[in-house]
Write a protein that holds these residues in place. Structure first.
Motif, PDB file in Angstrom:
ATOM      1  N   ILE A 157       0.807  -1.203  -0.139  1.00 33.26           N
ATOM      2  CA  ILE A 157      -0.076   0.054   0.096  1.00 33.26           C
ATOM      3  C   ILE A 157       0.957   1.311  -0.044  1.00 33.26           C
ATOM      4  O   ILE A 157       2.002   1.297   1.077  1.00 33.26           O
ATOM      5  CB  ILE A 157      -1.006  -0.034   1.299  1.00 33.26           C
ATOM      6  CG1 ILE A 157      -1.666  -1.273   1.442  1.00 33.26           C
ATOM      7  CG2 ILE A 157      -1.860   1.229   1.222  1.00 33.26           C
ATOM      8  CD1 ILE A 157      -2.744  -1.314   2.351  1.00 33.26           C
ATOM      9  N   LEU A 158       0.582   2.169  -0.887  1.00 29.26           N
ATOM     10  CA  LEU A 158       1.541   3.417  -1.102  1.00 29.26           C
ATOM     11  C   LEU A 158       0.836   4.611  -0.420  1.00 29.26           C
ATOM     12  O   LEU A 158      -0.527   4.906  -0.918  1.00 29.26           O
ATOM     13  CB  LEU A 158       1.711   3.609  -2.643  1.00 29.26           C
ATOM     14  CG  LEU A 158       2.395   4.816  -3.088  1.00 29.26           C
ATOM     15  CD1 LEU A 158       3.813   4.722  -2.458  1.00 29.26           C
ATOM     16  CD2 LEU A 158       2.554   5.056  -4.508  1.00 29.26           C
ATOM     17  N   TYR A 159       1.629   5.086   0.644  1.00 27.07           N
ATOM     18  CA  TYR A 159       0.879   6.251   1.561  1.00 27.07           C
ATOM     19  C   TYR A 159       1.778   7.524   0.649  1.00 27.07           C
ATOM     20  O   TYR A 159       2.664   7.379   0.085  1.00 27.07           O
ATOM     21  CB  TYR A 159       1.002   6.094   2.969  1.00 27.07           C
ATOM     22  CG  TYR A 159       0.242   4.995   3.458  1.00 27.07           C
ATOM     23  CD1 TYR A 159      -1.022   5.229   3.664  1.00 27.07           C
ATOM     24  CD2 TYR A 159       0.663   3.550   3.498  1.00 27.07           C
ATOM     25  CE1 TYR A 159      -1.845   4.221   4.310  1.00 27.07           C
ATOM     26  CE2 TYR A 159      -0.109   2.749   4.190  1.00 27.07           C
ATOM     27  CZ  TYR A 159      -1.279   3.024   4.695  1.00 27.07           C
ATOM     28  OH  TYR A 159      -2.262   2.037   5.127  1.00 27.07           O
ATOM     29  N   GLU A 160       1.426   8.599   1.549  1.00 29.35           N
ATOM     30  CA  GLU A 160       2.149   9.682   0.902  1.00 29.35           C
ATOM     31  C   GLU A 160       3.359   9.925   1.239  1.00 29.35           C
ATOM     32  O   GLU A 160       4.222  10.415   0.781  1.00 29.35           O
ATOM     33  CB  GLU A 160       1.197  11.052   1.511  1.00 29.35           C
ATOM     34  CG  GLU A 160      -0.093  11.039   1.152  1.00 29.35           C
ATOM     35  CD  GLU A 160      -1.020  12.338   1.857  1.00 29.35           C
ATOM     36  OE1 GLU A 160      -0.388  12.773   2.804  1.00 29.35           O
ATOM     37  OE2 GLU A 160      -2.202  12.514   1.648  1.00 29.35           O
ATOM     38  N   ASP A 161       3.772   9.315   2.460  1.00 28.19           N
ATOM     39  CA  ASP A 161       5.101   9.235   3.109  1.00 28.19           C
ATOM     40  C   ASP A 161       5.827   8.003   2.790  1.00 28.19           C
ATOM     41  O   ASP A 161       7.146   7.826   3.323  1.00 28.19           O
ATOM     42  CB  ASP A 161       5.311   9.703   4.240  1.00 28.19           C
ATOM     43  CG  ASP A 161       4.597   8.883   5.107  1.00 28.19           C
ATOM     44  OD1 ASP A 161       3.896   8.219   4.870  1.00 28.19           O
ATOM     45  OD2 ASP A 161       4.746   9.011   6.362  1.00 28.19           O
ATOM     46  N   GLY A 162       5.397   6.854   2.121  1.00 24.62           N
ATOM     47  CA  GLY A 162       5.984   5.587   2.234  1.00 24.62           C
ATOM     48  C   GLY A 162       5.034   4.560   1.582  1.00 24.62           C
ATOM     49  O   GLY A 162       3.885   4.665   1.606  1.00 24.62           O
ATOM     50  N   ALA A 163       5.614   3.363   1.345  1.00 23.18           N
ATOM     51  CA  ALA A 163       4.991   2.107   0.837  1.00 23.18           C
ATOM     52  C   ALA A 163       5.199   1.133   1.709  1.00 23.18           C
ATOM     53  O   ALA A 163       6.325   0.722   2.425  1.00 23.18           O
ATOM     54  CB  ALA A 163       5.486   1.811  -0.500  1.00 23.18           C
TER      55      ALA A 163
END
Length: 560
Positions: free
Chosen positions: A118-124
């Motif tokens: 899952i790709l978030y705004e500050d990392g996967a």
């Protein structure tokens, strides 16, 4: 040929009744390495190496792979030394066929995890359970590595349960978890965060992950600190409480042993002064037999002794070897009333007569056998009630209360020891608590009266060994009657007097009961057959599970 057929049928029956036990394979997994390599699309290519040590025949290995919600596992395959092995999928269970005997085998498993990054705004984030509490096999030594699509920095790792505190970051940004030994039925989720730029084709979801990871680290650290504090407190409490409880239990045991020894010695001296005669009839003969020769069930000899005692008291008259008649003599004890009811009401002929042969015949019927069993149990209960009312044992409410309190506190503390991980103290507290509670429940030592009765009958039965006819006939009539009844009821090994001598104890008075010189073994056999019938009568009814891994995922390893 007949023996061979029987052997085959027996083996088939065992396989049908106990398939899991019959098909069990003896093995251990000594080493497990799981290598997860991500690509830029977020797919995770997994290669696992499991080394099995088999003892005996085997057909293959199993691997349960349960995907998390909204993820999938595809492309499962298996190899040994680069050569493909046959596989079969049954739900989330994968079977790898590779048979043999007494071998060490390393199997290579390959599969792909879809939609797990899952790709978030500050990392996967990759958050995955490679095993969970559904796993039925121990892993001797396990290592898990998770590699990014290319070398990178900024990797963060967290492990849970068995994986807690095992994660490190390699120089190329890979995550490594050295779990060591992992027991069956354990969870061990891993959580890895990589630089989000490594996954350009993934869609970004709103929110951040690194703050969550930081919060998780704080939470786990606080939980670890609290666990260590609990452990310290548990050890401190245990170091004080357990020796104290042990000393209390030892003290109670010592005091009771000394008291029992003193009372037994005093009773023994009184019994020796009594000479060769039956003890005074302070309790009935059935109660004396049951009190001094305890047994769970009513043995036929006890019933024979009870019947002979009714004859002695004139409540029953023996007409023939197997036939008896009831008199108008009033029973002295409740159990005598019940025993007479068994013989003459439940299994009599309705005219005040009872026949041993008829008892054997009627108890062949399951319903009547059941009634016989219930009535005999009722009779034993009333005999036990007489023993209780005679105060042959004494209660120690103060000591018992203290033991109950100590055992209860120890039991509650044992739970705390288990939560705090003080396993050594837990292992000591459990038997100590059980010892206190069991001692309190059964702390009913013999009273002076109880010791005296036991010692008097013990002294009497010991002197039966080798007694001659002159000494026997010199005893008072009642002593001979009760002594012989007691010997019959307790199956005394020293009794070698023919039953004819029991007949010689009868009186010539018309009012006195007449004793026929028949062997009491006839009674024993009849009651034994009835008891066997009663015992025979009394002896003639897909589940799913959810695992503990994150997102419902997980799995485990095995063999078949």
């Amino acid at each position: 040929m007949t023996r061979l057929i029987r052997t085959i049928l027996a083996a088939t029956l065992l396989l049908f009744l106990f398939p899991a036990a019959a098909m069990a394979v003896d093995f251990e997994i000594t080493d497990s390495t799981i290598e997860a390599k991500m690509d830029k699309s977020g797919r995770v290519n997994v290669t696992e190496y499991h080394t099995y040590q088999f003892d005996g025949d085997f057909n293959g290995m199993t691997r349960m792979l349960v995907p998390k919600e909204d993820t999938d596992i595809t492309g499962f395959s298996a190899f040994e030394d680069g050569q493909p092995l046959k596989t079969e999928k049954d739900g989330d269970l994968y079977k790898v066929f590779r048979g043999g005997e007494d071998e060490k085998v390393t199997v290579e498993l390959r599969y792909v995890i879809e939609d797990s990054v899952i790709l978030y705004e500050d990392g996967a984030e990759f958050y995955w359970p490679f095993f969970d509490d559904r796993n039925e096999a121990d892993y001797g030594r396990m290592i898990i590595t998770v590699a990014p699509p290319e070398p990178a920095s900024g990797t963060e790792v967290i492990g849970y349960d068995e994986a807690a505190g095992t994660g490190t970051v390699e120089s190329d940004g890979s995550a490594r978890f050295d779990l060591g030994h992992v027991g069956s039925g354990e969870n061990g989720d891993i959580r890895v965060v990589f630089d989000g730029s490594l996954f350009p084709s993934l869609n970004t979801v709103s929110g951040t992950i690194r703050n969550t990871i930081a919060d998780e680290r704080v939470r786990l650290a606080e939980e670890q600190e609290a666990a260590e504090a609990r452990h310290r407190n548990a050890v401190l409490i245990g170091n004080i409480m357990l020796p104290s409880a042990g000393l209390l239990l030892l003290a109670v045991g010592w005091i009771e042993w000394k008291s029992a020894r003193r009372k037994r010695e005093s009773a023994r001296l009184q019994a020796e002064e009594n000479g060769f005669r039956a003890p005074d009839e302070t309790i009935s003969m059935p109660a004396a037999v049951q009190f001094t020769a305890t047994a769970i069930s009513a043995e036929p000899e006890r019933l024979s002794a009870a019947l002979l005692d009714l004859i002695r008291k004139g409540q029953v008259v023996q007409v023939t070897e197997t036939r008896f008649e009831e008199t108008d003599q009033v029973p002295e004890h409740k159990h005598e009333e019940i025993f007479r009811s068994i013989l003459f009401d439940s299994f009599g002929d309705g005219t005040g007569s009872f026949d041993l042969d008829e008892l054997k015949r009627r108890t062949e019927d399951d319903e009547e056998a059941g009634e016989y069993s219930n009535r005999v149990a009722e009779w034993m209960g009333t005999v036990a009630e007489e023993i209780k009312e005679a105060r042959l044992r004494e209660a120690h409410p103060g000591t018992s209360g203290l033991l109950v309190l100590t055992g209860s506190v120890l039991a509650g503390t044992a739970i705390y020891f288990g939560i705090a991980g003080a396993l050594v103290h837990l292992a000591i507290a459990i038997p100590l608590a059980a010892g206190c509670l069991i001692t309190a429940a059964f702390l009913r030592p013999l009273s002076d009266k109880g010791h005296l009765i036991r010692e008097q009958w013990r002294a009497f039965t010991e002197k039966l060994d080798g007694v001659d006819l002159e000494d026997w006939q010199a005893m008072p009539r009642e002593d001979r009657l009760r002594g012989y009844i007691y010997a019959i009821g307790t199956k005394n090994k020293h009794i070698d007097l023919p039953f004819a001598r029991f007949a010689e104890t009868r009186q010539a008075s018309p009012e006195a009961p007449v004793f026929f010189g028949y062997d009491p073994l006839i009674m024993n056999r009849s009651f034994a057959v009835a008891g066997t019938h009663a015992a025979h009568s009394s002896s003639s009814s897909s589940s799913t599970s959810s695992g503990g891994g994150t997102g419902g995922g997980g799995g485990g390893s095995g063999a078949f």
